[in-house]
Design a protein around this motif. Structure first.
Motif, PDB file in Angstrom:
ATOM      1  N   PHE A 357       0.838  -1.193   0.000  1.00  0.00           N
ATOM      2  CA  PHE A 357       0.000   0.000   0.000  1.00  0.00           C
ATOM      3  C   PHE A 357       0.878   1.250   0.000  1.00  0.00           C
ATOM      4  CE2 PHE A 357      -3.864  -1.776  -0.234  1.00  0.00           C
ATOM      5  CZ  PHE A 357      -4.791  -1.669   0.798  1.00  0.00           C
ATOM      6  N   MET A 377     -19.647   5.666   2.610  1.00  0.00           N
ATOM      7  CA  MET A 377     -18.904   4.521   2.108  1.00  0.00           C
ATOM      8  C   MET A 377     -17.669   4.961   1.338  1.00  0.00           C
ATOM      9  SD  MET A 377     -20.741   1.407   0.061  1.00  0.00           S
ATOM     10  CE  MET A 377     -20.708   2.222  -1.505  1.00  0.00           C
TER      11      MET A 377
ATOM     12  N   VAL B 216     -14.300   2.031  -8.932  1.00  0.00           N
ATOM     13  CA  VAL B 216     -14.737   2.892  -7.832  1.00  0.00           C
ATOM     14  C   VAL B 216     -14.799   2.092  -6.530  1.00  0.00           C
ATOM     15  CG1 VAL B 216     -16.719   4.142  -6.924  1.00  0.00           C
ATOM     16  CG2 VAL B 216     -15.996   4.508  -9.275  1.00  0.00           C
ATOM     17  N   TRP B 219     -11.111   1.199  -5.240  1.00  0.00           N
ATOM     18  CA  TRP B 219     -10.175   2.253  -4.914  1.00  0.00           C
ATOM     19  C   TRP B 219     -10.791   3.485  -4.296  1.00  0.00           C
ATOM     20  CZ3 TRP B 219      -8.862  -1.167  -8.807  1.00  0.00           C
ATOM     21  CH2 TRP B 219      -7.617  -1.770  -8.657  1.00  0.00           C
ATOM     22  N   ARG B 220     -12.101   3.519  -4.231  1.00  0.00           N
ATOM     23  CA  ARG B 220     -12.687   4.752  -3.706  1.00  0.00           C
ATOM     24  C   ARG B 220     -13.635   4.544  -2.544  1.00  0.00           C
ATOM     25  NH1 ARG B 220     -11.998   9.565  -6.945  1.00  0.00           N
ATOM     26  NH2 ARG B 220     -10.382   8.952  -8.416  1.00  0.00           N
ATOM     27  N   THR B 221     -13.840   3.275  -2.181  1.00  0.00           N
ATOM     28  CA  THR B 221     -14.729   3.071  -1.047  1.00  0.00           C
ATOM     29  C   THR B 221     -13.959   2.470   0.116  1.00  0.00           C
ATOM     30  OG1 THR B 221     -15.331   0.814  -1.653  1.00  0.00           O
ATOM     31  CG2 THR B 221     -16.681   2.599  -2.551  1.00  0.00           C
ATOM     32  N   THR B 222     -14.553   2.625   1.319  1.00  0.00           N
ATOM     33  CA  THR B 222     -13.910   2.059   2.495  1.00  0.00           C
ATOM     34  C   THR B 222     -13.958   0.532   2.444  1.00  0.00           C
ATOM     35  OG1 THR B 222     -16.007   2.210   3.673  1.00  0.00           O
ATOM     36  CG2 THR B 222     -14.476   4.025   3.923  1.00  0.00           C
ATOM     37  N   TYR B 225     -11.305  -0.698   0.140  1.00  0.00           N
ATOM     38  CA  TYR B 225     -10.012  -0.535   0.811  1.00  0.00           C
ATOM     39  C   TYR B 225      -9.731  -1.750   1.688  1.00  0.00           C
ATOM     40  CZ  TYR B 225      -6.644   1.474   4.127  1.00  0.00           C
ATOM     41  OH  TYR B 225      -5.557   1.703   4.920  1.00  0.00           O
ATOM     42  N   ARG B 226     -10.776  -2.148   2.408  1.00  0.00           N
ATOM     43  CA  ARG B 226     -10.578  -3.286   3.304  1.00  0.00           C
ATOM     44  C   ARG B 226     -10.346  -4.583   2.542  1.00  0.00           C
ATOM     45  NH1 ARG B 226     -15.493  -2.155   6.921  1.00  0.00           N
ATOM     46  NH2 ARG B 226     -15.076   0.058   6.994  1.00  0.00           N
ATOM     47  N   ARG B 228      -8.878  -4.891  -0.279  1.00  0.00           N
ATOM     48  CA  ARG B 228      -7.494  -4.874  -0.770  1.00  0.00           C
ATOM     49  C   ARG B 228      -6.511  -5.081   0.375  1.00  0.00           C
ATOM     50  NH1 ARG B 228      -5.609  -0.252  -2.967  1.00  0.00           N
ATOM     51  NH2 ARG B 228      -7.231   0.964  -1.983  1.00  0.00           N
ATOM     52  N   ALA B 229      -6.827  -4.486   1.526  1.00  0.00           N
ATOM     53  CA  ALA B 229      -5.915  -4.632   2.665  1.00  0.00           C
ATOM     54  C   ALA B 229      -5.803  -6.105   3.067  1.00  0.00           C
ATOM     55  CB  ALA B 229      -6.425  -3.796   3.843  1.00  0.00           C
ATOM     56  N   TYR B 232      -3.659  -8.122   0.738  1.00  0.00           N
ATOM     57  CA  TYR B 232      -2.215  -7.931   0.847  1.00  0.00           C
ATOM     58  C   TYR B 232      -1.664  -8.474   2.148  1.00  0.00           C
ATOM     59  CZ  TYR B 232      -1.595  -4.879  -3.211  1.00  0.00           C
ATOM     60  OH  TYR B 232      -1.508  -4.376  -4.472  1.00  0.00           O
ATOM     61  N   SER B 237      -4.104  -6.273   8.568  1.00  0.00           N
ATOM     62  CA  SER B 237      -5.532  -5.959   8.540  1.00  0.00           C
ATOM     63  C   SER B 237      -6.189  -6.321   9.860  1.00  0.00           C
ATOM     64  CB  SER B 237      -6.225  -6.718   7.413  1.00  0.00           C
ATOM     65  OG  SER B 237      -5.653  -6.385   6.182  1.00  0.00           O
ATOM     66  N   ARG B 238      -5.831  -7.481  10.366  1.00  0.00           N
ATOM     67  CA  ARG B 238      -6.397  -7.921  11.635  1.00  0.00           C
ATOM     68  C   ARG B 238      -6.072  -6.901  12.721  1.00  0.00           C
ATOM     69  NH1 ARG B 238      -5.624 -12.604  15.253  1.00  0.00           N
ATOM     70  NH2 ARG B 238      -3.436 -12.491  14.682  1.00  0.00           N
ATOM     71  N   ALA B 240      -5.443  -3.817  12.323  1.00  0.00           N
ATOM     72  CA  ALA B 240      -6.143  -2.557  12.097  1.00  0.00           C
ATOM     73  C   ALA B 240      -7.619  -2.675  12.408  1.00  0.00           C
ATOM     74  CB  ALA B 240      -5.950  -2.126  10.648  1.00  0.00           C
ATOM     75  N   GLY B 241      -8.051  -3.839  12.839  1.00  0.00           N
ATOM     76  CA  GLY B 241      -9.430  -3.985  13.250  1.00  0.00           C
ATOM     77  C   GLY B 241     -10.361  -4.470  12.159  1.00  0.00           C
ATOM     78  N   ILE B 242      -9.787  -4.939  11.050  1.00  0.00           N
ATOM     79  CA  ILE B 242     -10.617  -5.421   9.949  1.00  0.00           C
ATOM     80  C   ILE B 242     -10.929  -6.902  10.172  1.00  0.00           C
ATOM     81  CG2 ILE B 242     -10.687  -5.793   7.453  1.00  0.00           C
ATOM     82  CD1 ILE B 242      -8.741  -3.510   7.138  1.00  0.00           C
TER      83      ILE B 242
END
Lengths: 509, 364
Positions: A357, A377, B216, B219-222, B225-226, B228-229, B232, B237-238, B240-242
């Motif tokens: 990232f 969102m 969109v 790359w543009r929503t929360t 984002y999660r 993709r996180a 990777y 991610s864990r 970070a609370g995902i």
């Protein structure tokens, strides 16, 4: 294929060994020797250079300078295969066994067979039993390795080395994963091998083991030999002094602060390690507002598990974790973060950031879903860019742009980014694990300054570090961890390196 | 967001290398054609020019590219979410099945309602088909590679059975032909043609719209984002609370859904009914298109066009020189092999550049 040939190596000397890695002088003119029929302990903290030295002996590294003499003859050990041929065997800290195979299969792996292309496990099994009897090592050649207890697996490793004709054996922190009974059994084996004429090198950081099993001990510190004595001529206190003795202690200007209320409380905490052994054995401590409590200790004594248990990344099997009067035991990381905790993890590249990232994507790792960085969102890129710009400006993170993938940054800058991200959340409690490991001097100094600033702002900080200098420079109180327990807590301004060294090596005052 | 200089260079390299690889593959293909006793020049003509020679060729290419694009977009989400979805075939079939069945129940709805509804149904069918392996992975850590492949077989056989039994076109029974296909959907359910007198239907537009939506989303929503996180780094991610498990399932759901949409689009735009082989290998070729497009919608669009062209061109080649259809797959395989190897080579080289020094100093 040969079996054990004790006595082939009468003496081994390493003279003036120098080994350099980028940014680090791991061995600085080290002399070391071992004779047949003795156990020579190699003592030192993490980073002292013990493993490096032995890896040179085992052919895994080549020294930049110095020489190795076997029975008086200088030689160059180019590879582990050559080391084995010369009669040098190594028992690694992390076993190199294949669990789905049997003991016999593991022992003979890679060796030419007496039956050409067919594996001859029967013959191997018989040889293994002979060796086992000769050395008092109880092992069933037909058992599968995954069935064996850790102590038994280690015995297989020893037999593997002996089977290949090892005369000199290097044991790298062999007791790290053993129970006390297994340690006793191991020591009995080592004494038997000593009697049979083998030469043994025992790498450790545990003082009581040095006193229990070795004939001589060499102490390494920061890549140099600081002492070599016969074990009977010394004691644990003297060894501790040699191991951690410091010439100059850098101190930081710490404003005098009266600590406030308790913000982090750990009560009788118990947790398991990844291997299923107890990693935390009823650990209790408190960290107050405006206080830095340092956890000193050699890595591998439960510090990582403590950090993970507090932050919700490791299941707690007993006891409690309380943050600002909220019981967060076994809560998810999200809940622990919400309770007011920030965490700088030990695994910078694996847990601290997502290395693929970009800088801005990492800057919002925990906060990406909250306003103002997100509107419903959707990510609000302008706000995110502002936020990131502020962070990298305030914390002097050097990066070509916000889009740069974090893996292209230097370790120090990645750590500063993590620090920026975590501290910008204005935490009540900060857990910082090895915050300056692998970080350049400039960034280290910066991080230390920031930690002290946070202290002034009232954050309760738990600083876990293998770097004793760092602990002593920053901590108001120092707790020493050894084998999953707190050995003692001393005030930062009263602590001496010797005292800490003893505690770190397992000696209760 | 602006691209930094290093990312620009990577992007340009990322485009040139696959193009070079394709050229290399076609060159190697010459050898195969010669061995098959075919004149390579006579064969490559229709193969390379055919799909672009005239409006008709381009239309065919677009038609074939449409389901590839949809599956490829699903692969973008799936792979970037850390789930290796090989279940495209089954998800297409599931989507086609759901669409057909619902379509046959709702014969009297007008197109303006029916078409969006059926597209959504196809998406749901594929999503459900993808959710099963997703949940198995999240709960039991079952390999999604294996489970998605198994679901492919279940879907194919299931539909095969249905088409010969409960769902067979009554007309087939009446005429005694017994051909395994379902009844035709009403014309309300057919996707209108967008280029007259060609096979290019609304599905192509839908696929392009989905490409924008996927971009969109990721790359543009929360939520994206999660996804993709998690793809990777599960650990980071864990921390970070995902909720890692939840997002792995979501990735499978969306990935399957897009493949299901491809199935719906094929049924509603081309066949107008359910048939054996409705997936026609798009489930696998779509994966290649996704990877070829570097798992980004901007790349998957030309990649799916390329593979669509390959399919069309191979068909034309087969008609022109009479080679066996297997040659098509051989050429496709060569393209994949060359592109993947070139990609690996590029990665190895850049990895060596970045990690120049010692990671050895961490231990003692």
């Amino acid at each position: 294929m040969a079996t054990a040939r004790p006595g082939i190596i009468t003496s081994l000397e390493m003279c003036g060994i120098v080994k350099r890695f980028p940014g680090v002088l791991a061995n600085d003119g080290v002399d070391f020797d071992v004779r047949a029929g003795e156990v020579h302990a190699l003592l030192g903290e993490n980073g002292a250079g013990k493993s490096t030295l032995m890896k040179i002996l085992y052919g895994l590294y080549q020294p930049d300078a110095g020489e190795i003499l076997l029975n008086g003859r200088p030689l160059n050990i180019a590879s582990p295969a050559q080391a084995i041929r010369l009669g040098i065997g190594m028992i690694h800290q992390h076993f190199m066994l294949i669990p789905p195979l049997t003991v016999a299969e593991n022992v003979i792996i890679g060796l030419p067979s007496s039956r050409r292309i067919f594996v001859d496990t029967d013959r191997a099994a018989r040889r293994i039993s002979e060796l086992a009897d000769a050395y008092g090592l109880q092992v069933d050649p037909r058992a599968f390795v995954w069935q064996l207890a850790v102590g038994e697996q280690q015995r297989v490793e020893i037999i593997k080395a002996l089977y290949r004709g090892a005369d000199l054996l290097i044991l790298d922190e062999p007791t790290a994963v053993l129970t006390p009974q297994e340690v006793d059994e191991l020591f009995a084996t080592l004494r038997q091998m000593k009697q049979n004429g083998h030469a043994l090198i025992f790498i450790t950081h545990k003082l009581h083991e040095v006193m229990a099993i070795s004939d001589r001990v060499t102490v390494l510190r920061d890549g140099r030999v600081v002492g070599r004595v016969a074990t009977q001529d010394t004691d644990e206190a003297a060894l501790a002094r040699m191991m951690v003795g410091r010439d100059v202690i850098r101190t930081w200007e710490k404003p005098a602060i009266t600590p406030g209320q308790v913000l982090l409380s750990v009560e009788d905490l118990e947790a398991q390690s990844d291997k299923g052994t107890p990693a935390l054995k009823r650990v209790s401590l408190e960290v107050r507002e405006g206080e830095i409590v340092g956890i000193a200790g050699v890595s591998g004594n439960g510090q990582r598990e403590l950090a993970e248990a507090i932050t919700g990344l490791r299941p707690v099997t007993g006891g409690r974790v309380i943050i600002a009067d909220r019981d967060v035991t076994n809560c998810s990381p999200a809940e622990v973060l919400a309770a007011g905790l920030s965490f700088i993890p030990e695994g910078r590249m694996t847990m601290g950031v997502i290395k693929e990232f970009s800088v801005w994507e990492n800057a919002i790792l925990e906060t990406h879903a909250q306003p103002p960085l997100a509107r419903g969102m959707f990510l609000d890129f302008k706000r995110i860019a502002d936020h990131t710009r502020r962070l990298i400006g305030d914390y002097e993170v050097k990066t070509p742009s916000q889009e740069t993938p974090v893996k292209n940054l230097s370790g120090g800058n990645i750590q500063k980014l993590i620090l920026a991200r975590e501290l910008s959340r204005a935490p009540k409690v900060l857990v910082a694990a090895q915050p300056t490991r692998g970080v350049d001097v400039g960034a280290t100094e910066y991080i230390h300054r920031r930690l002290i600033e946070q202290r002034s702002q009232g954050t309760a900080t738990l600083l876990i570090s293998e770097d004793l200098d760092e602990i002593m420079a920053l901590s108001d109180r120092i707790a020493v961890m050894y084998e999953g327990q707190i050995m003692g807590v001393v005030r930062g301004d009263e602590a001496s390196p010797e005292q800490l060294g003893l505690l770190m090596a397992g000696v209760r005052s | 967001m602006k691209l930094s200089p290093s990312r620009w260079r990577d992007t340009v390299v990322g485009i040139l290398i696959p193009i070079g690889a394709v050229a290399g593959a076609l060159l190697a293909g010459v050898l195969i054609l010669v061995l098959a006793g075919v004149n390579p020049v006579k064969a490559y003509g229709p193969l390379l020019i055919g799909p672009f020679a005239n409006l008709y060729g381009i239309a065919q290419t677009i038609t074939k590219a449409t389901p590839l694009l949809l599956v490829g977009l699903g692969i973008c989400i799936g792979f970037r979410g850390g789930v290796i979805n090989i279940g495209g075939e089954g998800q297409i079939v599931a989507g086609a099945l759901f669409t057909t069945w619902v379509g046959l129940q709702l014969r009297s709805l007008p197109g303006i309602v029916l078409i969006p509804l059926l597209l959504l149904t196809g998406f749901i069918g594929g999503a459900l088909w993808g959710a099963v392996p997703g949940i198995l992975k999240a709960r039991l850590n079952a390999s999604e590679i294996l489970s998605t492949i198994m679901m492919n077989l279940i879907a194919a056989q299931g539909v095969s059975f249905l088409l010969r039994g409960p769902m067979i076109d009554p007309a087939e029974i009446a005429y005694g032909t017994g051909f395994p296909q379902s009844e035709a959907l009403t014309e309300w359910a057919w996707l209108p043609r967008v280029i007259p007198r060609t096979t290019v239907h609304l599905g192509a537009i839908i696929a392009l719209v989905m490409a924008v939506l996927v971009y969109v989303f990721l790359w543009r929503t929360t939520i994206g984002y999660r996804v993709r996180a998690v793809g990777y780094s599960k650990d980071a991610s864990r921390y970070a609370g995902i909720n890692v498990a939840r997002y792995a399932v979501l990735a499978m759901l969306l990935s399957g859904g897009l493949a299901g949409l491809a199935g719906a689009v094929e049924v509603m735009g081309i066949h107008h009914r359910l048939l054996d082989g409705v997936s026609a290998g798009y489930g696998f070729t779509g994966i290649v298109a996704g990877l070829f497009g570097k798992l980004h919608p901007i790349g998957v669009i030309p990649a799916s066009f390329l593979f669509g062209a390959l399919l069309v061109g191979a068909d034309k080649m087969q008609r022109a020189v009479g080679v066996s259809p297997g040659i098509v797959y051989a050429l496709q395989g060569l393209v994949v092999l060359f592109v993947v190897s070139s990609d690996l080579w590029v990665r190895r080289r850049s990895a060596r550049r970045v990690e120049g020094g010692g990671e050895e100093l961490v231990n003692d």
